[in-house]
Design an enzyme around this catalytic site. Structure first.
Site, PDB file in Angstrom:
ATOM      1  N   THR A  99       1.005  -1.387  -0.103  1.00 27.74           N
ATOM      2  CA  THR A  99       0.155   0.022  -0.078  1.00 27.74           C
ATOM      3  C   THR A  99       0.992   1.213  -0.148  1.00 27.74           C
ATOM      4  O   THR A  99       2.064   1.073   0.580  1.00 27.74           O
ATOM      5  CB  THR A  99      -1.101   0.068   1.267  1.00 27.74           C
ATOM      6  OG1 THR A  99      -1.422   1.351   1.434  1.00 27.74           O
ATOM      7  CG2 THR A  99      -0.160  -0.337   2.563  1.00 27.74           C
ATOM      8  N   ASP A 100       0.198   2.404  -0.628  1.00 32.69           N
ATOM      9  CA  ASP A 100       1.052   3.410  -0.708  1.00 32.69           C
ATOM     10  C   ASP A 100       1.164   4.109   0.968  1.00 32.69           C
ATOM     11  O   ASP A 100       1.824   5.197   1.138  1.00 32.69           O
ATOM     12  CB  ASP A 100       0.280   4.819  -1.307  1.00 32.69           C
ATOM     13  CG  ASP A 100      -1.311   4.867  -0.819  1.00 32.69           C
ATOM     14  OD1 ASP A 100      -1.731   4.392  -0.082  1.00 32.69           O
ATOM     15  OD2 ASP A 100      -1.738   5.880  -1.605  1.00 32.69           O
TER      16      ASP A 100
HETATM   17  P1  NAD Z   1      -9.928  -7.163   2.350  1.00 37.32           P
HETATM   18  O1  NAD Z   1      -9.932  -6.860   3.623  1.00 37.32           O
HETATM   19  O2  NAD Z   1     -11.040  -7.087   1.494  1.00 37.32           O
HETATM   20  O3  NAD Z   1      -9.519  -8.741   2.358  1.00 37.32           O
HETATM   21  C1  NAD Z   1      -8.457  -9.226   2.975  1.00 37.32           C
HETATM   22  C2  NAD Z   1      -8.429 -10.828   2.768  1.00 37.32           C
HETATM   23  O4  NAD Z   1      -7.350 -11.428   3.331  1.00 37.32           O
HETATM   24  C3  NAD Z   1      -9.889 -11.206   3.335  1.00 37.32           C
HETATM   25  O5  NAD Z   1     -10.394 -12.248   2.466  1.00 37.32           O
HETATM   26  C4  NAD Z   1      -9.291 -12.046   4.597  1.00 37.32           C
HETATM   27  O6  NAD Z   1     -10.229 -13.108   4.955  1.00 37.32           O
HETATM   28  C5  NAD Z   1      -7.770 -12.498   4.263  1.00 37.32           C
HETATM   29  N1  NAD Z   1      -7.056 -12.711   5.402  1.00 37.32           N
HETATM   30  C6  NAD Z   1      -6.860 -11.816   6.232  1.00 37.32           C
HETATM   31  N2  NAD Z   1      -5.965 -12.565   7.337  1.00 37.32           N
HETATM   32  C7  NAD Z   1      -5.495 -13.632   6.733  1.00 37.32           C
HETATM   33  C8  NAD Z   1      -4.707 -14.676   7.265  1.00 37.32           C
HETATM   34  N3  NAD Z   1      -3.926 -14.541   8.278  1.00 37.32           N
HETATM   35  N4  NAD Z   1      -4.614 -15.845   6.306  1.00 37.32           N
HETATM   36  C9  NAD Z   1      -5.330 -15.904   5.242  1.00 37.32           C
HETATM   37  N5  NAD Z   1      -6.227 -15.033   4.614  1.00 37.32           N
HETATM   38  C10 NAD Z   1      -6.324 -13.812   5.537  1.00 37.32           C
HETATM   39  O7  NAD Z   1      -8.761  -6.321   1.824  1.00 37.32           O
HETATM   40  P2  NAD Z   1      -8.387  -5.723   0.430  1.00 37.32           P
HETATM   41  O8  NAD Z   1      -8.932  -4.263   0.411  1.00 37.32           O
HETATM   42  O9  NAD Z   1      -8.773  -6.713  -0.756  1.00 37.32           O
HETATM   43  O10 NAD Z   1      -6.792  -5.427   0.385  1.00 37.32           O
HETATM   44  C11 NAD Z   1      -5.907  -6.772  -0.308  1.00 37.32           C
HETATM   45  C12 NAD Z   1      -4.596  -6.300  -0.212  1.00 37.32           C
HETATM   46  O11 NAD Z   1      -4.407  -5.025  -0.918  1.00 37.32           O
HETATM   47  C13 NAD Z   1      -4.040  -5.939   1.176  1.00 37.32           C
HETATM   48  O12 NAD Z   1      -2.806  -6.604   1.611  1.00 37.32           O
HETATM   49  C14 NAD Z   1      -3.845  -4.451   1.575  1.00 37.32           C
HETATM   50  O13 NAD Z   1      -2.857  -3.884   2.376  1.00 37.32           O
HETATM   51  C15 NAD Z   1      -3.559  -4.212   0.058  1.00 37.32           C
HETATM   52  N6  NAD Z   1      -4.170  -2.909  -0.358  1.00 37.32           N
HETATM   53  C16 NAD Z   1      -5.592  -2.459  -0.370  1.00 37.32           C
HETATM   54  C17 NAD Z   1      -6.034  -1.060  -0.615  1.00 37.32           C
HETATM   55  C18 NAD Z   1      -7.351  -0.689  -0.450  1.00 37.32           C
HETATM   56  O14 NAD Z   1      -7.791   0.440  -0.632  1.00 37.32           O
HETATM   57  N7  NAD Z   1      -8.311  -1.481  -0.147  1.00 37.32           N
HETATM   58  C19 NAD Z   1      -4.913  -0.336  -1.372  1.00 37.32           C
HETATM   59  C20 NAD Z   1      -3.676  -0.863  -1.195  1.00 37.32           C
HETATM   60  C21 NAD Z   1      -3.467  -1.984  -1.151  1.00 37.32           C
END
Ligand code: NAD
Ligand code: TYD
Length: 334
Positions: A123-124
């Site tokens: 993430t940023d």
């Molecule tokens: P989200 O919260 O919708 O999904 C996270 C997923 O990870 C869920 O399905 C959860 O069950 C699973 N999870 C959590 N802990 C776990 C574990 N210990 N073992 C296995 N599975 C596990 O998140 P998202 O928004 O889809 O984000 C996904 C990735 O992208 C993350 O790494 C986040 O840091 C990154 N990200 C998100 C954004 C944003 O705006 N949402 C922006 C940049 C980067």
């Protein structure tokens, strides 16, 4: 390719899994713990596809990871698994440390043992807040919340596995995502659903914090580019084409839902709230990626998706989320 997609039942991971199966002909195995944010419903349309498998398990569980990798006969691991909400990391950082530190370590060890390619989704927010200008991959890490600090820790561990063991790993850092299937604790889906239900629209502080919005399909494609074309050991930033202050995002949602400005309520600011994020994407653009969706169109389509898919959010808004909302906002949802 044959991929193990960790955290693939979440918002962006499920978007990525869908894209890889449908548009690239990949074989995808999702490994996901199914926390409150992970939902098999997000993958409903892939469930009967022969190129898709789902395995429930945690990334910090080395046996679960070994089993999923063997079943997938994976060539690469793409790790989305994370706790992702800043407010929850402030209230209770425990799971953030376990998943980001220990979970990433277990996946890296598994990749090292089997000589697999590895993509860490990041993430940023690891760069902290920036008042003017834009972050590049060279910017120093200066995270400010338990969420971003543990994500930064995971990134450093990934880089150490490249430097020390030669693991062919890349990191792809995205800006704020929006789109279908996003859990309604985050700004955009929270405001859309509250606007549609006549609930308050809780804006933290003055609402002048700026975020750099990227559609989830664009971020998922950037991760695919980093997977296919990225150079081992490198970081690739993927920022969206538009930046906007939170209050203006809320006003757009009001206009798209025929809600009322009187629903806006300025509430207590988030502790340590980052003022602005902004990400340059030149490096991933050089790999041939560019964002396709502008914010105005993407937001309108996202509002349309939430309007048409109550099957997806009704169980959330009537479940644990209600208790979370009361704890976080000090009032019940209507
Ligand atoms: P989200 O919260 O919708 O999904 C996270 C997923 O990870 C869920 O399905 C959860 O069950 C699973 N999870 C959590 N802990 C776990 C574990 N210990 N073992 C296995 N599975 C596990 O998140 P998202 O928004 O889809 O984000 C996904 C990735 O992208 C993350 O790494 C986040 O840091 C990154 N990200 C998100 C954004 C944003 O705006 N949402 C922006 C940049 C980067
Ligand atoms: P969020 O979606 O939690 O993403 P992040 O904190 O990772 O950027 O929040 C986006 C912005 O919206 C952030 O500045 C905090 C703000 N915000 C509100 O004003 N009210 C809310 O109810 C939420 C959830 C967020």
């Amino acid at each position: 390719m044959r991929l193990l997609v960790c955290g693939g039942a979440g918002f962006i991971g499920s978007t990525f899994a869908r894209q890889r199966v449908r548009e690239h002909g990949d074989e995808v195995t999702v490994l996901d713990k199914l926390t409150y944010a992970g939902r098999e419903e997000n993958l409903r349309d892939l469930a009967d596809d022969r190129s898709f498998r789902f395995v429930r398990g945690a990334i910090e569980d080395s046996d679960a990871v070994a089993g999923a990798l063997a079943g997938a006969d994976a060539e690469a691991i793409v790790n989305f698994a994370a706790e992702t909400h800043v407010d929850r990391s402030i209230a209770d950082p425990d799971a953030f440390v376990a998943t980001h530190a220990l979970g990433t370590y277990v996946l890296l060890e598994a990749a090292r043992e089997r000589e697999l390619r590895y993509v860490q989704v990041s993430t940023d927010e690891v760069y902290g807040s920036i008042e003017q200008g834009t972050f590049t991959e060279e910017s120093p890490l200066a995270p400010s919340s338990p969420y971003s600090a543990t994500k930064a820790g995971a990134d450093l561990l990934v880089q150490s596995y490249f430097h020390t063991y030669g693991l062919p790993a890349v990191i792809c850092r995205g800006s704020n995502n929006y789109g279908p299937y996003q859990y309604p604790e985050k700004l955009i889906p929270l405001m859309i659903l509250n606007a549609l239900h006549g609930d308050q629209l809780p804006v933290y502080g003055d609402g002048m914090q700026v975020r750099n919005w990227i559609h989830s399909t664009d971020f998922a494609r950037a991760i695919g580019h980093a997977l296919e074309h990225g150079h081992a050991g490198e970081v690739y930033n993927a920022g969206g084409p538009d930046e906007e202050a939170n209050i203006d995002v809320v006003r757009r949602i009001i206009a798209l839902t025929d809600a009322s400005e009187s629903q806006i309520e300025h509430v207590k600011d988030r502790p340590g709230h980052d003022r602005r994020y902004s990400l340059s994407s030149q490096k991933v653009r050089a790999l041939g990626w560019q964002p396709r969706m502008r914010f105005e169109q993407g937001l309108a389509e996202t509002v349309g998706w939430y309007r048409e898919n109550s099957w997806w959010w009704e169980p959330i808004r009537s479940g644990e989320y209600r208790a979370y909302y009361e704890r976080q906002y000090g009032r019940a949802l209507g």
